[in-house]
Design an enzyme around this catalytic site. Structure first.
Site, mmCIF file in Angstrom:
data_model
loop_
_atom_site.group_PDB
_atom_site.id
_atom_site.type_symbol
_atom_site.label_atom_id
_atom_site.label_comp_id
_atom_site.label_asym_id
_atom_site.label_seq_id
_atom_site.Cartn_x
_atom_site.Cartn_y
_atom_site.Cartn_z
ATOM 1 N N TYR A 1 0.842 -1.195 0.000
ATOM 2 C CA TYR A 1 0.000 0.000 0.000
ATOM 3 C C TYR A 1 0.877 1.245 0.000
ATOM 4 C CZ TYR A 1 -3.640 3.254 1.710
ATOM 5 O OH TYR A 1 -4.522 4.300 1.860
ATOM 6 N N CYS A 2 0.629 2.159 -0.958
ATOM 7 C CA CYS A 2 1.316 3.438 -1.037
ATOM 8 C C CYS A 2 2.827 3.209 -1.159
ATOM 9 C CB CYS A 2 0.955 4.290 0.182
ATOM 10 S SG CYS A 2 1.569 5.997 0.108
ATOM 11 N N LEU A 3 3.625 3.819 -0.299
ATOM 12 C CA LEU A 3 5.072 3.641 -0.355
ATOM 13 C C LEU A 3 5.466 2.191 -0.113
ATOM 14 C CD1 LEU A 3 7.819 4.947 -0.654
ATOM 15 C CD2 LEU A 3 7.702 5.665 1.731
ATOM 16 N N LEU B 1 -1.601 -1.150 -4.036
ATOM 17 C CA LEU B 1 -2.722 -0.283 -3.675
ATOM 18 C C LEU B 1 -2.248 1.164 -3.628
ATOM 19 C CD1 LEU B 1 -4.183 -2.368 -0.686
ATOM 20 C CD2 LEU B 1 -4.688 -2.593 -3.130
#
Length: 573
Positions: free
Chosen positions: A303-305, A331
């Protein structure tokens, strides 16, 4: 000389604290470039003058009707999604005239900062962003004696709303000085109200804890799921309340779930680098999962980073013939940063140098410095509207589990953040084929496992067209989802809420690339949450076999249970 260089860094770090990490040279350069090119663009000046004259003329015809209570077809309306003028008081004279004056100025500046001949594209975006920020500050909604809602509330309550607002300000200032979270966050203690899915900490190192969740079904899908969250914030956004927990949803649907809980770094972690997060984070977690659930491929989700570092790890594994992954899910995660949105606007060498010296002095990037950057992207909603509600209307924003999580921020190690900004944001090495791991370049096209990528329509941190670029670089089956909502709400959207929509379409290996806008016209739209679609996709790309739940931890393989979820690292501030 070394001593003088150190003195220079200290002076720049002190200045960065004052300027909140913003380089005044970058700001001045953008405005100067815009002003000089606009001065030479006589045609643009004429167009702007005509635009202003047209709107003023329309206002001149409209104002008399507005003054006698017959305002029909105002010259301008607020942009879609702008709720600042939703109160009915703004539709009455003279406040509707004030709104029109503001909207005329807003429209003029939007036009003045776009398509100026010769203006560098980057400077155009920077000036447009700064103009929006200035206009947001000067909006009539932020001026108490021009805001009908504040005037009405003050008259109705005899000024007690202002007294409550003053009390709210004092309380918030005290909480800030005491290092406490915002008002109401204490109603969502971690491990009691949020992050309550049953599990155990089964591995811990200096960078992360690995949590294994207890099974909720008699049989489970053979392949486990490993989730790699971003270390910018705490992991439990994916395990909020029982009703909104992605982790709980997976567990109750027969999956064995592991998740990484990152440490909250301090100045002692200044030399922790980006590759440390790959080696001691992603790879250490994969090794632990493989020991607890041996001989099984793993569905990895980032998710993200966390998705970015997972993609780096997956490409490295593919290069090194490590075939432990069953699938890869990203994500709201970017792998190409050429169009990374407004966060990129002021990230040039001057800005980077200022931030680097600030982090060199502190050892980390502070939570408030990061929060300020994210809030600036949506200052209307996240800054000014909240100030008006809390300190002028005397109201308190209702704290939700998501907003409580959003206030539970983490720091970023100096070396890691420096490498991340330079290697990915500034130089875009990953998608350009110049990102090296352990001295050898990796390529996203080496990833062969099925890939599931989720983006959200209103994401200001990872714009969906930027996330979509994974389709340019990965050479495998790619299922892309575009969900309604923003960076967080679009991801945390459980099926039981039955809100939102999403589009989904799969491009098979070997099929031609489809650009994002064409994709958006082809992908069918579905109502509700994308979670069930992902659950079905995991079942389709795995073996489909059911198995007995694996044991919690693996003491015989050196992985004893270290404690109950949510663990110790999540509580660090």
């Amino acid at each position: 000389m070394p001593g003088f260089a150190t003195f220079d860094r200290l002076s720049r770090a002190m200045f960065a604290r004052i300027s909140q990490g913003v380089s005044p040279l970058a700001v001045a350069d953008a405005w100067t470039d815009w002003a000089l090119h606009l001065e030479l663009a006589l045609g643009k000046q004429e167009a702007l003058a005509m635009r202003a004259a047209t709107f003023l003329l329309r206002l001149g015809f409209w104002l008399p009707r507005a003054a006698i209570g017959e305002p029909e077809n105002p010259p301008l309306r607020p942009p879609e999604g702008d709720r600042r003028f939703a109160d009915e008081g703004w539709s009455a004279y003279p406040f509707n005239a004030i709104v029109q004056g503001f909207l005329v100025a807003d429209d003029w500046w939007r036009e003045a900062t776009r398509q100026v001949p010769g203006l560098v594209r980057r400077h155009e975006a920077e000036v447009a962003f700064m103009a929006r920020q200035i206009l947001d500050i000067a909006a009539p909604t932020n001026i108490p004696w021009l805001n009908p809602e504040i005037i009405r509330r003050t008259l109705q309550e005899g000024g007690f709303n202002l007294l409550r607002g003053w009390s709210n300000w004092i309380e918030d200032a005290e909480r800030l000085l005491a290092g406490q979270g915002p008002y109401g966050a204490e109603a969502f203690p971690v491990g009691e109200v949020v992050a309550t899915t049953a599990g155990k900490v089964v591995y811990r190192n200096e960078l992360m804890e690995l949590i294994q969740y207890a099974p909720a079904t008699a049989k489970v899908t053979a392949e486990p799921v490993l989730i790699v969250p971003a270390w910018i914030m705490k992991y439990y956004i994916l395990d909020l309340t029982p009703e909104t927990s992605l982790v709980r949803y997976l567990v109750t649907n027969g999956h064995t779930v592991f998740i990484i809980s990152w440490i909250n770094p301090d100045r002692h972690d200044r030399n922790v680098g980006l590759d440390d997060y790959r080696r001691h984070g992603v790879m250490a977690a994969l090794d632990a999962v493989s020991r607890i659930v041996p001989d099984r491929a793993i569905h990895a989700c980032g998710y993200c980073l966390g998705g970015t570092i997972l993609a780096i790890a997956a490409a490295t594994m593919a290069r090194d013939h490590d075939d432990r992954l069953a699938s890869l899910t990203l994500l709201a995660a970017q792998t190409d940063f050429a169009d990374a949105g407004d966060l990129m606007l002021f990230l040039d060498e001057r800005q980077f140098l200022l931030l680097e010296d600030l982090m060199w002095d502190q050892g980390y990037l502070d939570t408030r410095q990061m929060a300020g950057a994210f809030q600036a992207l949506r200052s209307n909603e996240l800054v000014w509207s909240r100030l008006i509600r809390n300190y002028m209307l005397g109201e308190r924003d209702r704290m939700t589990p998501l907003s409580a999580w959003n206030s539970d921020q983490t720091r970023m190690p100096a070396r890691m953040h420096s490498e991340y900004l330079r290697g990915l944001f500034l130089e875009n090495r990953l998608s350009a084929g110049r990102f090296a791991v352990e001295g050898r370049v990796i390529a996203l096209r080496d990833i062969r496992v099925p890939l599931f990528a989720v983006a959200t329509t209103r994401d200001h941190i990872a714009p969906w067209r930027s996330v979509y670029k994974i389709a340019l670089f990965a050479d495998t089956d790619i299922t892309f989802v575009l969900a309604s909502g923003g960076h967080n709400v679009g991801v945390v959207n459980p099926p039981n809420q039955s809100i939102g929509t999403f589009q989904i379409l799969t491009r098979r290996h070997g099929e031609r690339y489809v650009d994002p806008d064409t994709w958006a016209t082809l992908a069918p739209e579905r109502q509700g949450s994308w979670w069930p679609a992902w659950r079905d996709w995991i079942g389709g790309v795995g073996t489909g076999c059911a198995a007995d739940p694996p044991p919690m931890a693996a003491p015989s393989r050196g992985l004893p249970v270290l404690g109950d979820a949510p663990g110790a690292y999540v509580h660090e501030r």
